[in-house]
Design a protein around this motif. Sequence first.
Motif, PDB file in Angstrom:
ATOM      1  N   THR A 213     -54.928 -16.862  48.696  1.00  0.00           N
ATOM      2  CA  THR A 213     -55.186 -15.909  49.782  1.00  0.00           C
ATOM      3  C   THR A 213     -55.232 -16.631  51.118  1.00  0.00           C
ATOM      4  O   THR A 213     -54.703 -16.141  52.129  1.00  0.00           O
ATOM      5  CB  THR A 213     -56.502 -15.159  49.537  1.00  0.00           C
ATOM      6  OG1 THR A 213     -56.434 -14.482  48.279  1.00  0.00           O
ATOM      7  CG2 THR A 213     -56.777 -14.148  50.630  1.00  0.00           C
ATOM      8  N   TYR A 214     -55.868 -17.794  51.133  1.00  0.00           N
ATOM      9  CA  TYR A 214     -55.910 -18.569  52.374  1.00  0.00           C
ATOM     10  C   TYR A 214     -54.502 -19.013  52.799  1.00  0.00           C
ATOM     11  O   TYR A 214     -54.120 -18.866  53.963  1.00  0.00           O
ATOM     12  CB  TYR A 214     -56.804 -19.795  52.216  1.00  0.00           C
ATOM     13  CG  TYR A 214     -56.724 -20.734  53.400  1.00  0.00           C
ATOM     14  CD1 TYR A 214     -57.372 -20.429  54.597  1.00  0.00           C
ATOM     15  CD2 TYR A 214     -55.965 -21.906  53.344  1.00  0.00           C
ATOM     16  CE1 TYR A 214     -57.272 -21.276  55.697  1.00  0.00           C
ATOM     17  CE2 TYR A 214     -55.857 -22.749  54.435  1.00  0.00           C
ATOM     18  CZ  TYR A 214     -56.518 -22.421  55.612  1.00  0.00           C
ATOM     19  OH  TYR A 214     -56.404 -23.250  56.703  1.00  0.00           O
ATOM     20  N   MET A 215     -53.744 -19.537  51.860  1.00  0.00           N
ATOM     21  CA  MET A 215     -52.447 -20.121  52.186  1.00  0.00           C
ATOM     22  C   MET A 215     -51.358 -19.072  52.440  1.00  0.00           C
ATOM     23  O   MET A 215     -50.424 -19.321  53.200  1.00  0.00           O
ATOM     24  CB  MET A 215     -51.998 -21.051  51.056  1.00  0.00           C
ATOM     25  CG  MET A 215     -52.883 -22.265  50.852  1.00  0.00           C
ATOM     26  SD  MET A 215     -52.799 -23.470  52.202  1.00  0.00           S
ATOM     27  CE  MET A 215     -51.213 -24.247  51.858  1.00  0.00           C
ATOM     28  N   GLU A 216     -51.464 -17.896  51.817  1.00  0.00           N
ATOM     29  CA  GLU A 216     -50.357 -16.937  51.832  1.00  0.00           C
ATOM     30  C   GLU A 216     -50.660 -15.622  52.537  1.00  0.00           C
ATOM     31  O   GLU A 216     -49.746 -14.818  52.721  1.00  0.00           O
ATOM     32  CB  GLU A 216     -49.945 -16.626  50.383  1.00  0.00           C
ATOM     33  CG  GLU A 216     -49.598 -17.850  49.555  1.00  0.00           C
ATOM     34  CD  GLU A 216     -49.360 -17.517  48.088  1.00  0.00           C
ATOM     35  OE1 GLU A 216     -48.972 -16.360  47.800  1.00  0.00           O
ATOM     36  OE2 GLU A 216     -49.584 -18.386  47.222  1.00  0.00           O
ATOM     37  N   SER A 217     -51.916 -15.377  52.911  1.00  0.00           N
ATOM     38  CA  SER A 217     -52.299 -14.052  53.406  1.00  0.00           C
ATOM     39  C   SER A 217     -52.912 -14.119  54.798  1.00  0.00           C
ATOM     40  O   SER A 217     -53.325 -15.190  55.260  1.00  0.00           O
ATOM     41  CB  SER A 217     -53.295 -13.402  52.436  1.00  0.00           C
ATOM     42  OG  SER A 217     -52.764 -13.349  51.132  1.00  0.00           O
ATOM     43  N   PRO A 218     -53.008 -12.979  55.476  1.00  0.00           N
ATOM     44  CA  PRO A 218     -53.668 -12.929  56.785  1.00  0.00           C
ATOM     45  C   PRO A 218     -55.136 -13.301  56.674  1.00  0.00           C
ATOM     46  O   PRO A 218     -55.750 -13.245  55.599  1.00  0.00           O
ATOM     47  CB  PRO A 218     -53.493 -11.466  57.211  1.00  0.00           C
ATOM     48  CG  PRO A 218     -52.347 -10.956  56.404  1.00  0.00           C
ATOM     49  CD  PRO A 218     -52.404 -11.682  55.109  1.00  0.00           C
ATOM     50  N   VAL A 219     -55.723 -13.632  57.819  1.00  0.00           N
ATOM     51  CA  VAL A 219     -57.105 -14.101  57.868  1.00  0.00           C
ATOM     52  C   VAL A 219     -58.076 -13.087  57.285  1.00  0.00           C
ATOM     53  O   VAL A 219     -58.986 -13.435  56.528  1.00  0.00           O
ATOM     54  CB  VAL A 219     -57.494 -14.428  59.329  1.00  0.00           C
ATOM     55  CG1 VAL A 219     -58.992 -14.657  59.451  1.00  0.00           C
ATOM     56  CG2 VAL A 219     -56.711 -15.647  59.811  1.00  0.00           C
ATOM     57  N   ASP A 220     -57.893 -11.803  57.608  1.00  0.00           N
ATOM     58  CA  ASP A 220     -58.884 -10.804  57.231  1.00  0.00           C
ATOM     59  C   ASP A 220     -58.916 -10.516  55.727  1.00  0.00           C
ATOM     60  O   ASP A 220     -59.789  -9.799  55.253  1.00  0.00           O
ATOM     61  CB  ASP A 220     -58.656  -9.494  58.001  1.00  0.00           C
ATOM     62  CG  ASP A 220     -57.233  -8.964  57.816  1.00  0.00           C
ATOM     63  OD1 ASP A 220     -56.461  -9.563  57.046  1.00  0.00           O
ATOM     64  OD2 ASP A 220     -56.915  -7.951  58.467  1.00  0.00           O
TER      65      ASP A 220
END
Length: 353
Positions: A213-220
């Motif tokens: 999630t950190y590497m592939e997704s938006p911050v929120d």
Amino acid sequence: MQLRDDFAKHISELHSPIDRPYTTSIDKSLLESTEDIEHLNKEIHDINPDYLTFLPAYFWVFYFAIGWVYFSSFIFFISSINEIFRLETSNVPLLVLDIFILLLMFIVFCAPLVLLLYQFIRKYLIRTQYYFLKKQQKIAYYYRPLWKFRQPYALKIVDYKDVIPDLHQDPYNRAYTPLNLYVADPETGDITYHIKLEDYRVNPRVQWAFIRTYMESPVDELPVDAKFCEAYPADTSKSLFACADIIYRKSGILPRDHSGGGQIMVFIIGSLFTLGYLLQGNNYQTAKQAILHPDVQKLLTWDGQNNPYPIQPITDEAKLAFEGKNWEVNVRWVCIILINVGLFVWAVVAYNS
């Protein structure tokens, strides 16, 4: 616990591979695991738009080693103090034998304690620190073969998209299933890189979903809680006591602002596990220093401003503690150490009286 450098020599030997980066959608239901997410939040070392790092994981063997230091030192004292003044000076061969035995006992029983104290002074990196570089889409870490402890750590850089996650279960401890990340040669399938996150206290699938999630997704989309994540700067690690305090306060029992609150609980618990917390603080301190490596700095492009992730700002008390100028932190740890020394001396004297 597996201590070899490679759990597998070939990609076909992996135990339980799971979804690779960007191959499938992330299972967001895993991020709803409150206990595991809270644990990961507590273990976050740094998090910003450029990189994410976790605190180095610790095995039970460290606590076993600490217990061995205490026990062995105690055995050394009680077995030698009574005899050291009874050496037969008139019998030279017996005198030489007694001195040899005492030296051997010292090497065997007290070497761990001496090495531990030496580590506190030398502050040499023991546990590996991993940097998940979001902008670079890479993973940077320091590597050294276990048996080559005199060899310096070498910087390794891996492309995130080449990682193959695997759930490796220790055959000797079925409760221990850490997340391992591998990179294999595309032609031969041989393992070329092995990243051992080694945190057995969290569901490895949750940990991998968190990293993805950190590497592939938006911050929120990343479940970061400001009350757990603190903005300790990477270059402020002058005080071993302040670093030990961070480890100690991650349990949530005590105030996290280094204000001196909860002193009685600190004395009760801290006096029992002093070496353990100091050893972890030492590893935390050296892991933070590793980020200053010039080759790592080139990969860290964040300017330190406007962090989009919710992070609890560092307090004035914590700043003083990291500079070694927070007298409440310093006095507390000195007292805890003195309590430990006093109890140890009392035990030795009581046994030999």
